[in-house]
Design a protein around this motif. Sequence first.
Motif, mmCIF file in Angstrom:
data_model
loop_
_atom_site.group_PDB
_atom_site.id
_atom_site.type_symbol
_atom_site.label_atom_id
_atom_site.label_comp_id
_atom_site.label_asym_id
_atom_site.label_seq_id
_atom_site.Cartn_x
_atom_site.Cartn_y
_atom_site.Cartn_z
ATOM 1 N N LEU A 60 -18.018 2.478 -47.910
ATOM 2 C CA LEU A 60 -19.241 3.104 -47.409
ATOM 3 C C LEU A 60 -20.437 2.809 -48.305
ATOM 4 C CD1 LEU A 60 -17.874 6.564 -46.215
ATOM 5 C CD2 LEU A 60 -18.846 4.770 -44.774
ATOM 6 N N ILE A 61 -20.232 2.824 -49.621
ATOM 7 C CA ILE A 61 -21.370 2.577 -50.510
ATOM 8 C C ILE A 61 -21.814 1.123 -50.440
ATOM 9 C CG2 ILE A 61 -20.181 2.015 -52.690
ATOM 10 C CD1 ILE A 61 -23.270 4.301 -52.180
ATOM 11 N N VAL A 62 -20.861 0.202 -50.286
ATOM 12 C CA VAL A 62 -21.234 -1.209 -50.121
ATOM 13 C C VAL A 62 -22.028 -1.394 -48.829
ATOM 14 C CG1 VAL A 62 -20.351 -3.534 -49.701
ATOM 15 C CG2 VAL A 62 -19.363 -2.143 -51.523
ATOM 16 N N SER A 63 -21.529 -0.786 -47.757
ATOM 17 C CA SER A 63 -22.228 -0.876 -46.479
ATOM 18 C C SER A 63 -23.616 -0.255 -46.572
ATOM 19 C CB SER A 63 -21.409 -0.163 -45.394
ATOM 20 O OG SER A 63 -22.108 -0.142 -44.167
ATOM 21 N N HIS A 64 -23.722 0.856 -47.271
ATOM 22 C CA HIS A 64 -25.004 1.549 -47.402
ATOM 23 C C HIS A 64 -26.016 0.690 -48.158
ATOM 24 C CE1 HIS A 64 -27.706 4.939 -47.563
ATOM 25 N NE2 HIS A 64 -27.726 4.944 -48.875
ATOM 26 N N ILE A 65 -25.574 0.065 -49.225
ATOM 27 C CA ILE A 65 -26.494 -0.743 -50.023
ATOM 28 C C ILE A 65 -26.858 -2.039 -49.304
ATOM 29 C CG2 ILE A 65 -26.709 -2.034 -52.200
ATOM 30 C CD1 ILE A 65 -25.075 0.167 -53.532
ATOM 31 N N HIS A 66 -25.989 -2.498 -48.397
ATOM 32 C CA HIS A 66 -26.245 -3.738 -47.659
ATOM 33 C C HIS A 66 -26.891 -3.504 -46.296
ATOM 34 C CE1 HIS A 66 -23.618 -5.668 -50.587
ATOM 35 N NE2 HIS A 66 -23.986 -6.814 -50.096
ATOM 36 N N PHE A 67 -27.219 -2.258 -45.952
ATOM 37 C CA PHE A 67 -27.571 -1.967 -44.569
ATOM 38 C C PHE A 67 -28.841 -2.651 -44.092
ATOM 39 C CE2 PHE A 67 -30.436 0.952 -46.508
ATOM 40 C CZ PHE A 67 -31.365 1.356 -45.561
ATOM 41 N N MET A 68 -29.631 -3.191 -44.988
ATOM 42 C CA MET A 68 -30.883 -3.820 -44.576
ATOM 43 C C MET A 68 -30.759 -5.310 -44.310
ATOM 44 S SD MET A 68 -33.694 -1.942 -46.962
ATOM 45 C CE MET A 68 -32.679 -1.155 -48.197
#
Length: 235
Positions: A196-204
């Motif tokens: 989830l944190i990887v996805s969150h940081i990559h969401f842009m």
Amino acid sequence: MQNITLQDQTYEKLREMIIKTDLYPGQKISESKLMELLGVGRTPIRESLKQLKKQGLVYTFPQSGTYVSKIDMSQAVHSRFVRECVEKEVMVELSANMDKKAEQRLQVILDDQKVEFEKGNISSYHDLDNEFHRACYDIVGKGQIWNWIKEFSVHLDRFRWLHLKNITFDYNPILEEHKELLRAIKSKKTEEVKDLIVSHIHFMVRSQSNIIEKYPEFFLEETVQDLNEAHYDIL
């Protein structure tokens, strides 16, 4: 002590104005206008500009003046990499040490962020995004690491602001991702927390090209070229 505090406040305000494009990339800076806008004297303005120059956020062109630097995508890439590596470990540690007090602290931030979204206050919504992550670091005794990351992630933060302002604020993904992350942390599902944190940081990443195409004058051209040639995903 009062002068130091005033200077610190002036520096933080100017830094925020650059991140949120109130002072936009390439803009010429007028010390007198900043003095009037912030209600401070020339000394804290000049000292703050020196600090911002060290961070690469402003530069002086001889016989022309001082300007806001353009966004350095290479710096954004490096900052994203460091934050992703560090934050995965911070969130796993938080999951192992979560208690009721920490949970309540984070939930209050999410509740406040929901209110600001409903009010359409993008600036406060953005600040609460940062506050959520800062609180996670602070809870596990790593607040100083967050401060270090904050200092060298300013070009990443500038890009994040453009993305939030232009792409994601209307459909509110940041708050929803925070909720999912908190749920996984409370459940101590460490692998899900990492994902989830990887996805969150990559969401842009999906809007990377759109933002650069919309604001080409905001970015250092050579760093955009390097980004394209290397096929980096910055976030």
